[in-house]
Design a protein around this motif. Structure first.
Motif, mmCIF file in Angstrom:
data_model
loop_
_atom_site.group_PDB
_atom_site.id
_atom_site.type_symbol
_atom_site.label_atom_id
_atom_site.label_comp_id
_atom_site.label_asym_id
_atom_site.label_seq_id
_atom_site.Cartn_x
_atom_site.Cartn_y
_atom_site.Cartn_z
ATOM 1 N N ASP A 43 0.814 -1.222 0.000
ATOM 2 C CA ASP A 43 0.000 0.000 0.000
ATOM 3 C C ASP A 43 0.850 1.275 0.000
ATOM 4 N N VAL A 44 2.174 1.094 0.043
ATOM 5 C CA VAL A 44 3.069 2.248 0.051
ATOM 6 C C VAL A 44 3.281 2.721 -1.387
ATOM 7 N N GLY A 45 3.011 4.001 -1.617
ATOM 8 C CA GLY A 45 3.096 4.521 -2.983
ATOM 9 C C GLY A 45 4.462 5.033 -3.369
ATOM 10 N N SER A 46 5.324 5.243 -2.352
ATOM 11 C CA SER A 46 6.643 5.799 -2.648
ATOM 12 C C SER A 46 7.594 5.429 -1.523
ATOM 13 N N ILE A 47 8.843 5.157 -1.876
ATOM 14 C CA ILE A 47 9.850 4.866 -0.854
ATOM 15 C C ILE A 47 11.027 5.806 -1.064
ATOM 16 N N VAL A 48 11.495 6.378 0.033
ATOM 17 C CA VAL A 48 12.641 7.289 -0.032
ATOM 18 C C VAL A 48 13.735 6.744 0.870
ATOM 19 N N GLN A 73 7.422 -3.730 -5.675
ATOM 20 C CA GLN A 73 5.966 -3.630 -5.813
ATOM 21 C C GLN A 73 5.564 -2.403 -6.605
ATOM 22 N N GLY A 74 6.534 -1.805 -7.306
ATOM 23 C CA GLY A 74 6.198 -0.751 -8.251
ATOM 24 C C GLY A 74 6.102 0.659 -7.698
ATOM 25 N N ALA A 75 6.473 0.846 -6.421
ATOM 26 C CA ALA A 75 6.364 2.186 -5.827
ATOM 27 C C ALA A 75 7.312 3.172 -6.510
ATOM 28 N N ILE A 98 3.907 13.931 -0.789
ATOM 29 C CA ILE A 98 2.543 13.822 -0.231
ATOM 30 C C ILE A 98 1.776 15.119 -0.453
ATOM 31 N N LEU A 99 2.428 16.240 -0.134
ATOM 32 C CA LEU A 99 1.732 17.522 -0.255
ATOM 33 C C LEU A 99 1.440 17.866 -1.718
ATOM 34 N N ALA A 100 2.249 17.335 -2.621
ATOM 35 C CA ALA A 100 2.019 17.580 -4.050
ATOM 36 C C ALA A 100 0.998 16.617 -4.633
ATOM 37 N N GLY A 101 0.546 15.687 -3.809
ATOM 38 C CA GLY A 101 -0.445 14.732 -4.299
ATOM 39 C C GLY A 101 0.143 13.605 -5.125
ATOM 40 N N MET A 102 1.460 13.424 -5.072
ATOM 41 C CA MET A 102 2.102 12.362 -5.857
ATOM 42 C C MET A 102 2.010 11.006 -5.176
ATOM 43 N N ALA A 103 1.819 11.004 -3.863
ATOM 44 C CA ALA A 103 1.720 9.739 -3.125
ATOM 45 C C ALA A 103 0.917 9.986 -1.860
ATOM 46 N N ASP A 104 0.160 8.976 -1.459
ATOM 47 C CA ASP A 104 -0.617 9.074 -0.219
ATOM 48 C C ASP A 104 0.185 8.599 0.976
ATOM 49 N N ALA A 215 16.594 3.543 11.090
ATOM 50 C CA ALA A 215 15.336 4.142 11.537
ATOM 51 C C ALA A 215 14.448 4.339 10.318
ATOM 52 N N ALA A 216 13.152 4.247 10.524
ATOM 53 C CA ALA A 216 12.209 4.378 9.402
ATOM 54 C C ALA A 216 10.917 5.031 9.877
ATOM 55 N N LEU A 217 10.260 5.696 8.942
ATOM 56 C CA LEU A 217 8.974 6.346 9.213
ATOM 57 C C LEU A 217 8.004 6.031 8.082
ATOM 58 N N VAL A 218 6.739 5.907 8.425
ATOM 59 C CA VAL A 218 5.674 5.866 7.409
ATOM 60 C C VAL A 218 4.923 7.185 7.524
ATOM 61 N N LEU A 219 4.982 7.970 6.463
ATOM 62 C CA LEU A 219 4.292 9.260 6.421
ATOM 63 C C LEU A 219 3.113 9.168 5.459
ATOM 64 N N SER A 220 2.067 9.934 5.758
ATOM 65 C CA SER A 220 0.917 9.918 4.844
ATOM 66 C C SER A 220 0.253 11.285 4.816
ATOM 67 N N SER A 221 -0.638 11.436 3.867
ATOM 68 C CA SER A 221 -1.475 12.638 3.836
ATOM 69 C C SER A 221 -2.419 12.590 5.044
ATOM 70 N N MET A 222 -2.881 13.749 5.471
ATOM 71 C CA MET A 222 -3.833 13.805 6.589
ATOM 72 C C MET A 222 -5.133 13.111 6.195
ATOM 73 N N GLU A 223 -5.487 13.242 4.930
ATOM 74 C CA GLU A 223 -6.712 12.613 4.417
ATOM 75 C C GLU A 223 -6.592 11.087 4.506
ATOM 76 N N PHE A 224 -5.442 10.536 4.110
ATOM 77 C CA PHE A 224 -5.250 9.079 4.211
ATOM 78 C C PHE A 224 -5.297 8.648 5.676
ATOM 79 N N ALA A 225 -4.662 9.441 6.539
ATOM 80 C CA ALA A 225 -4.623 9.093 7.965
ATOM 81 C C ALA A 225 -6.033 8.982 8.533
ATOM 82 N N ARG A 226 -6.902 9.930 8.147
ATOM 83 C CA ARG A 226 -8.282 9.904 8.640
ATOM 84 C C ARG A 226 -9.010 8.653 8.138
ATOM 85 N N ARG A 227 -8.849 8.388 6.827
ATOM 86 C CA ARG A 227 -9.494 7.195 6.257
ATOM 87 C C ARG A 227 -8.959 5.919 6.908
#
Ligand SMILES: [Zn+2]
Lengths: 396, 141
Positions: A43-48, A73-75, A98-104, A215-227
């Motif tokens: 479900d991860v759309g991008s990895i950095v 997985q194509g991210a 995330i803020l640019a809408g490129m990944a949730d 160390a690692a973090l999973v970041l998301s849009s606020m909209e995804f977090a709510r859903r």
């Protein structure tokens, strides 16, 4: 002020000298962060990935290396290098996507397997590289610069060796409570004083070690977090990645000299101070709002400098802040509740991410024995070689 | 190794920087490619000697052998060297350098006057690599 992103998950591989490859550490941290977030890797759309320069090609292409290890997985993928600020730039890359809408949902990973002893420049004869030059011409190791800053503080502000030792005592006590820390023993001022001098006036226990870790973090849009059911997640509100302003007037790694300030007047405040100021401005908060800080204690003396650069106190008042217990657990602004680099050691691409992990756990109230009461706003501060700023503000 | 960073003998020994002919900013180590002043459209960079004396900004030493590319003989016991960061008043810049041999941190204080002298960085059978050293004015001849 920019929009916020949610910190859905945080994870680490314990730091130490494990003798294995950085990919293994990074994957462990990534999996821990995904579990913490309750998000599947697919479900991860991008990895950095934050790059390590010590792993050959796999290290230089850390994002793809971790993606392959986790299973293609194509991210989207990105790899970033900014020396010690690599982790903050990785976080910022994820945030901007995330803020640019490129990944949730974006996974951010930093991991390293550090060599023994002093950090050294990449091999070969490279006289066009300031990092190579400072070693070849002067033998100036990283601790040499820390020693210069420490001695300067003693001369200008009246800091003492005992003040420096008390930073180690404080951070070691915090690290003793942290299962991810490499050093988990309390340290006394006497033990600091009895350790060997590395770069006068700093001793072995004043200077952080080099470590393996991740160390690692999973970041998301606020909209995804709510859903996703995370109604009130820890949020990243600012990431400062500023460069210095010409002329720089504080001698800094890896340079042999400062810029000349004879013609162009220097800006108000130092580069380190500007890193924090940019983060505060972006977050729309001030130093008075801070509940806790994770700062880059490469040396004990440098932690005191960060108190001033974060404007937790005035210039020259860092040691007083420490003596007054303001930066200790229970104080007004506890600093390095994780134990800091004093307890972790350096794993370069991971450490700025690790700082945000600690702030996340503190803001969630899940830091266990290290928990700070009522933490609402956390700030991290770090600085990367070659003029990379790094500071993150997170809120709850 | 580092071409044209210093020149001269004895009392004429100087560090060499470059100065932008458009904005007068001085650079050390010498900048020959481009003026780094963000407010300058770019001028020619002309060689310029730096001040011979300055004041100690800070100092430290190296109690452990630094890694390569620093050159030292691993067969010999490690002799700590002293590093001094020196503030040059006219240039308003700080320049790091090793001290002359024999000067330890116990001989130094922030604010003390020092001068630049020629020194030896290392030598092998065929080559001697020269460098600059800082020497306390009160100690030197
Ligand atoms: Zn110019």
């Amino acid at each position: 002020m920019t929009a916020e992103v949610a910190v859905l998950g945080a994870g680490m591989h314990p730091w130490g000298k494990w003798g294995r490859g950085f990919v293994e550490y990074g994957v462990a941290a990534a999996r821990a962060a995904l579990v913490d977030a309750g998000v599947g890797w697919r479900d991860v759309g991008s990895i950095v990935g934050a790059d390590t320069v010590r792993g050959g090609y796999p290290g230089y292409v850390a994002g793809a290396t971790f993606a392959k290890a986790l299973g293609w997985q194509g991210a989207r993928v990105a790899s970033v290098y900014a020396a010690c600020a690599s982790g903050a730039q990785a976080i910022n890359t994820a945030r901007t996507q995330i803020l640019a809408g490129m990944a949730d949902v974006v996974l951010v990973v930093g991991a390293d397997a550090a060599p023994k002893g002093f950090f050294r420049p990449a091999g070969g004869d490279r006289p066009d590289d300031p990092d190579w030059l400072r070693f070849r011409v002067l033998g100036a190791t990283n601790p040499a610069y820390f020693g210069l800053y420490a001695r300067r503080r003693m001369a200008v502000h009246g800091d003492t060796l005992e003040d420096f030792a008390q930073v180690k005592v404080k951070n070691a006590a915090a690290g003793a409570l942290n299962a991810n820390a490499r050093y988990r023993k309390t340290v006394t001022a006497e033990e600091v004083a009895a350790s060997a001098v590395v770069a006068d006036p700093l001793r072995l226990l004043d200077i952080c070690a080099t470590s393996d870790g991740a160390a690692a973090l999973v970041l998301s849009s606020m909209e995804f977090a709510r859903r996703h059911g995370a109604a009130d997640p820890v949020r990243i509100r600012a990431v400062s990645t500023v460069t210095p302003t010409y002329p720089t007037t504080v001698l800094d790694l890896p340079d042999i000299a400062t810029d000349s300030a004879a013609v162009v007047a220097p800006a108000d405040g130092t580069f380190r101070a500007s890193i924090a100021r940019a983060a505060y401005e972006e977050a729309g908060i001030g130093p008075e709002d801070i509940s806790l800080a994770e700062v880059y204690d490469l040396s004990t003396a440098l932690e005191l400098q960060w108190y001033e650069d974060l404007e937790l106190c005035g210039e020259g008042e860092g040691a007083k802040l420490l003596r007054d217990g303001v930066t200790a657990p229970g104080g007004r602004v506890p600093v390095n509740t994780s134990g800091g680099l004093a307890s972790f050691g350096e794993a370069v691409p991971a450490q700025a991410i690790a700082q945000v992990c600690e702030v996340t756990w503190q803001l969630r109230g899940t830091a266990g024995a290290r928990q700070i009461e009522g933490a609402r706003v956390g700030v991290t501060a770090n600085q990367g070689l070659f003029g990379h700023g790094s500071s993150v503000v997170a809120v709850r | 190794m580092v071409a044209n960073w210093f020149a001269g003998e004895g009392d004429d020994f100087r560090l060499l920087g470059t100065r932008c002919t458009a904005c007068a900013c001085v650079f050390f180590p010498r900048e020959d490619g481009f003026c780094r002043n963000p407010g300058c459209a770019g001028g020619e960079l002309a060689e310029v000697p730096l001040s011979r004396r300055g004041r100690v900004w800070s100092y430290t030493d190296g109690r452990y052998r630094p890694p390569a590319p620093y050159v030292s003989d691993p067969e010999l016991p490690w002799e700590p060297y002293t590093l001094i960061a020196v503030e040059l008043e006219a240039e308003r810049m700080v320049v790091l350098g090793q001290s002359v041999p024999g000067v330890s941190v116990a001989d130094l204080e922030v604010g003390m006057e020092v001068e630049v002298v020629q020194g030896v960085l290392d030598e092998d059978s065929g080559t001697t690599w020269t460098t600059w050293h800082w020497r306390p004015v009160a100690v030197g001849a």
